[in-house]
Write a protein that holds these residues in place. Structure first.
Motif, PDB file in Angstrom:
ATOM      1  N   SER A   1      29.032  43.134  20.312  1.00  0.00           N
ATOM      2  CA  SER A   1      29.751  42.733  21.527  1.00  0.00           C
ATOM      3  C   SER A   1      29.343  43.555  22.747  1.00  0.00           C
ATOM      4  CB  SER A   1      31.259  42.833  21.308  1.00  0.00           C
ATOM      5  OG  SER A   1      31.640  44.178  21.090  1.00  0.00           O
ATOM      6  N   PHE A   2      29.078  42.845  23.841  1.00  0.00           N
ATOM      7  CA  PHE A   2      28.825  43.414  25.167  1.00  0.00           C
ATOM      8  C   PHE A   2      29.674  42.641  26.166  1.00  0.00           C
ATOM      9  CE2 PHE A   2      25.276  44.860  22.794  1.00  0.00           C
ATOM     10  CZ  PHE A   2      24.693  45.928  23.460  1.00  0.00           C
ATOM     11  N   ILE A   3      30.098  43.301  27.232  1.00  0.00           N
ATOM     12  CA  ILE A   3      30.844  42.602  28.272  1.00  0.00           C
ATOM     13  C   ILE A   3      29.920  42.363  29.466  1.00  0.00           C
ATOM     14  CG2 ILE A   3      31.747  44.655  29.465  1.00  0.00           C
ATOM     15  CD1 ILE A   3      34.438  43.058  29.657  1.00  0.00           C
ATOM     16  N   ILE A   4      30.104  41.228  30.126  1.00  0.00           N
ATOM     17  CA  ILE A   4      29.292  40.927  31.298  1.00  0.00           C
ATOM     18  C   ILE A   4      29.766  41.791  32.473  1.00  0.00           C
ATOM     19  CG2 ILE A   4      28.640  38.591  30.619  1.00  0.00           C
ATOM     20  CD1 ILE A   4      30.941  37.493  32.225  1.00  0.00           C
ATOM     21  N   SER A   5      28.826  42.198  33.304  1.00  0.00           N
ATOM     22  CA  SER A   5      29.133  43.071  34.437  1.00  0.00           C
ATOM     23  C   SER A   5      28.170  42.751  35.567  1.00  0.00           C
ATOM     24  CB  SER A   5      28.993  44.544  34.015  1.00  0.00           C
ATOM     25  OG  SER A   5      29.193  45.413  35.104  1.00  0.00           O
ATOM     26  N   ALA A   6      28.683  42.715  36.796  1.00  0.00           N
ATOM     27  CA  ALA A   6      27.830  42.393  37.948  1.00  0.00           C
ATOM     28  C   ALA A   6      28.336  43.126  39.185  1.00  0.00           C
ATOM     29  CB  ALA A   6      27.797  40.883  38.183  1.00  0.00           C
ATOM     30  N   PRO A   7      28.144  44.452  39.243  1.00  0.00           N
ATOM     31  CA  PRO A   7      28.619  45.219  40.407  1.00  0.00           C
ATOM     32  C   PRO A   7      28.087  44.692  41.731  1.00  0.00           C
ATOM     33  CG  PRO A   7      27.953  46.707  38.639  1.00  0.00           C
ATOM     34  CD  PRO A   7      27.531  45.323  38.221  1.00  0.00           C
ATOM     35  N   ASP A   8      26.828  44.221  41.744  1.00  0.00           N
ATOM     36  CA  ASP A   8      26.261  43.718  43.000  1.00  0.00           C
ATOM     37  C   ASP A   8      26.928  42.418  43.439  1.00  0.00           C
ATOM     38  OD1 ASP A   8      24.534  45.824  43.241  1.00  0.00           O
ATOM     39  OD2 ASP A   8      22.798  44.787  42.412  1.00  0.00           O
ATOM     40  N   TRP A   9      27.338  41.589  42.496  1.00  0.00           N
ATOM     41  CA  TRP A   9      28.031  40.348  42.838  1.00  0.00           C
ATOM     42  C   TRP A   9      29.409  40.654  43.423  1.00  0.00           C
ATOM     43  CZ3 TRP A   9      27.057  36.289  38.353  1.00  0.00           C
ATOM     44  CH2 TRP A   9      25.672  36.210  38.112  1.00  0.00           C
ATOM     45  N   GLU A  10      30.092  41.637  42.831  1.00  0.00           N
ATOM     46  CA  GLU A  10      31.395  42.038  43.348  1.00  0.00           C
ATOM     47  C   GLU A  10      31.252  42.680  44.732  1.00  0.00           C
ATOM     48  OE1 GLU A  10      33.050  42.899  38.829  1.00  0.00           O
ATOM     49  OE2 GLU A  10      32.723  44.559  40.225  1.00  0.00           O
ATOM     50  N   TYR A  11      30.193  43.437  44.910  1.00  0.00           N
ATOM     51  CA  TYR A  11      29.931  44.043  46.218  1.00  0.00           C
ATOM     52  C   TYR A  11      29.795  42.960  47.291  1.00  0.00           C
ATOM     53  CZ  TYR A  11      27.212  46.262  49.947  1.00  0.00           C
ATOM     54  OH  TYR A  11      26.758  46.684  51.164  1.00  0.00           O
ATOM     55  N   LEU A  12      29.092  41.884  46.968  1.00  0.00           N
ATOM     56  CA  LEU A  12      28.915  40.792  47.922  1.00  0.00           C
ATOM     57  C   LEU A  12      30.259  40.157  48.293  1.00  0.00           C
ATOM     58  CD1 LEU A  12      25.745  39.024  46.464  1.00  0.00           C
ATOM     59  CD2 LEU A  12      25.883  40.271  48.631  1.00  0.00           C
TER      60      LEU A  12
END
Length: 398
Positions: free
Chosen positions: A262-273
């Motif tokens: 199991s891995f969780i999806i993560s997108a710090p750059d998308w949240e930054y936008l």
């Protein structure tokens, strides 16, 4: 950092978030005595401004601690690379994954969440983990099937989270033999302590003289993917074709079976936008974080509160985020109350994932009482257009 406030705007009524104060949660409501006779010390908008200034790090200390943190981070990773050739081969750099990236940090810059990017000799296909929203498996479809972190499962090969954790722990422990301290200037240095907690790897740096500053670092490995590699079946949020990553984590549902894939999806750059150019939104989020800390709501982590704001952006991307921070705070406290009533905070990247899955029921009820009490009082203060020093201490711990 500049702050926006205007007392006339902060004290104004707004029907979009002023009619929800008495409805479906009388069971949780506390009786609050009338306190409008308190000494008026500042207008509502001025009080919010004072709170924002007090939860900010002094500029000189911000510069020193940020510089020290960067030196320590770079030294740790360089040392691990120097003494672990395999790690050096697969190390792709690291990046911020916390409130520093978004500009929503409060108090001292003494905690840093960092993603360690790994560049692997593998072709990985992220596939949704059925029954666990927000989680993926990394299916190995080519490359080095004998890689230390690859395991066969029911005829298919997957990247194994547990093997990754064990390998990184070994790499970091070996490096610590050569990394008892880090010198940040001719006169100042920090001693280092290392421990791992689950899939995260934590370092604590303690200044050996002077102000005895303490800075903690939370390193988490991440595997980067292009935007067009987003798992099938999941909707995308706006991303401008920026990368996202998979981060090792066990399912967050209580009593669920561990799965080493199991891995969780993560997108710090998308949240930054999503948060970009929304200064007043960020300031109201900083106030919300201070409110939760001041009222012992520690089970609502920084990312949970950020997720409430991101979910609101998903619902109404064109909302009037130029409202003053005090008015936005009240609006978003209604949203927090709704989340606590329904025991759900939706994950920005997958709304079916509940960020509140592991919050204890007793904590949820107490947090709801705290939120109702302070929200009612904030509404009265805004209407009367004043805040006292005692209010700032109660609401924000300043």
């Amino acid at each position: 950092m500049s702050y926006y406030y205007a007392s006339s705007s902060d004290s104004s009524s707004d029907s979009s978030y002023g009619d929800d104060s008495s409805s479906d949660d009388d069971f949780y409501s506390d009786t609050v005595s009338s306190d409008e006779s308190s000494i008026e010390e500042m207008s509502f908008g001025e009080g919010i401004q004072v709170a924002l200034e007090n939860i900010s790090c002094p500029p000189n200390e911000l510069i020193v601690m940020t510089r020290d943190a960067q030196i320590i981070e770079n030294t740790i990773m360089k040392t691990v690379c120097d003494y672990n050739p395999d790690f050096k081969k697969e190390y792709g750099g690291f990046g911020s994954a916390d409130s520093f990236l978004d500009g929503i940090r409060i108090w001292l810059p003494d905690e840093h969440d960092l993603n360690i990017e790994l560049r692997l000799p593998l072709y990985l296909q992220p596939v949704c983990a059925n029954g666990y929203p927000g989680f993926v498996f990394l299916h190995v479809i080519g490359g080095d099937y004998k890689h230390r972190c690859v395991e066969k499962y029911l005829g298919n090969y997957y990247f194994n989270r547990s093997k990754l954790r064990n390998w990184l722990t070994d790499c970091l422990f070996r490096a610590m033999h050569h990394l008892a301290s880090v010198r940040v200037s001719q006169r100042r240095s920090y001693s280092l302590q290392y421990m791992h907690r689950g899939d995260a790897h934590n370092f604590k740096a303690i200044e050996t003289s002077g102000k005895r500053r303490v800075i903690s670092f939370n390193f988490v490995p991440s595997i980067k993917f292009a935007a067009n590699q987003w798992p099938r079946g999941l909707d995308k949020v706006p991303n401008k074709n920026r990368d996202w990553c998979a981060v090792p984590r066990n399912y967050n549902k209580a009593h669920c079976q561990n799965d080493s894939r199991s891995f969780i999806i993560s997108a710090p750059d998308w949240e930054y936008l999503a948060l970009q150019n929304k200064v007043n939104l960020k300031n109201s989020l900083r106030l919300m974080k201070a409110f939760c800390q001041a009222n012992e709501m520690d089970g609502l982590g920084s990312y949970m509160l950020k997720s409430i704001y991101l979910d609101k952006i998903n619902e109404k991307p064109q909302s009037n985020w130029t409202l003053s921070p005090g008015n936005l705070l009240i609006q978003m406290m209604f949203k927090l109350k709704h989340c606590l009533l329904n025991n759900k905070i939706r994950f920005y990247l997958d709304p079916l994932h509940n960020c509140l899955d592991q919050l204890e029921e007793s904590d949820r009820r107490q947090y709801l009482r705290n939120t109702n009490r302070c929200l009612s009082k904030l509404l009265r203060r805004r209407k009367a257009d004043y805040l006292t020093d005692d209010d700032l201490d109660e609401f924000f711990g300043v």
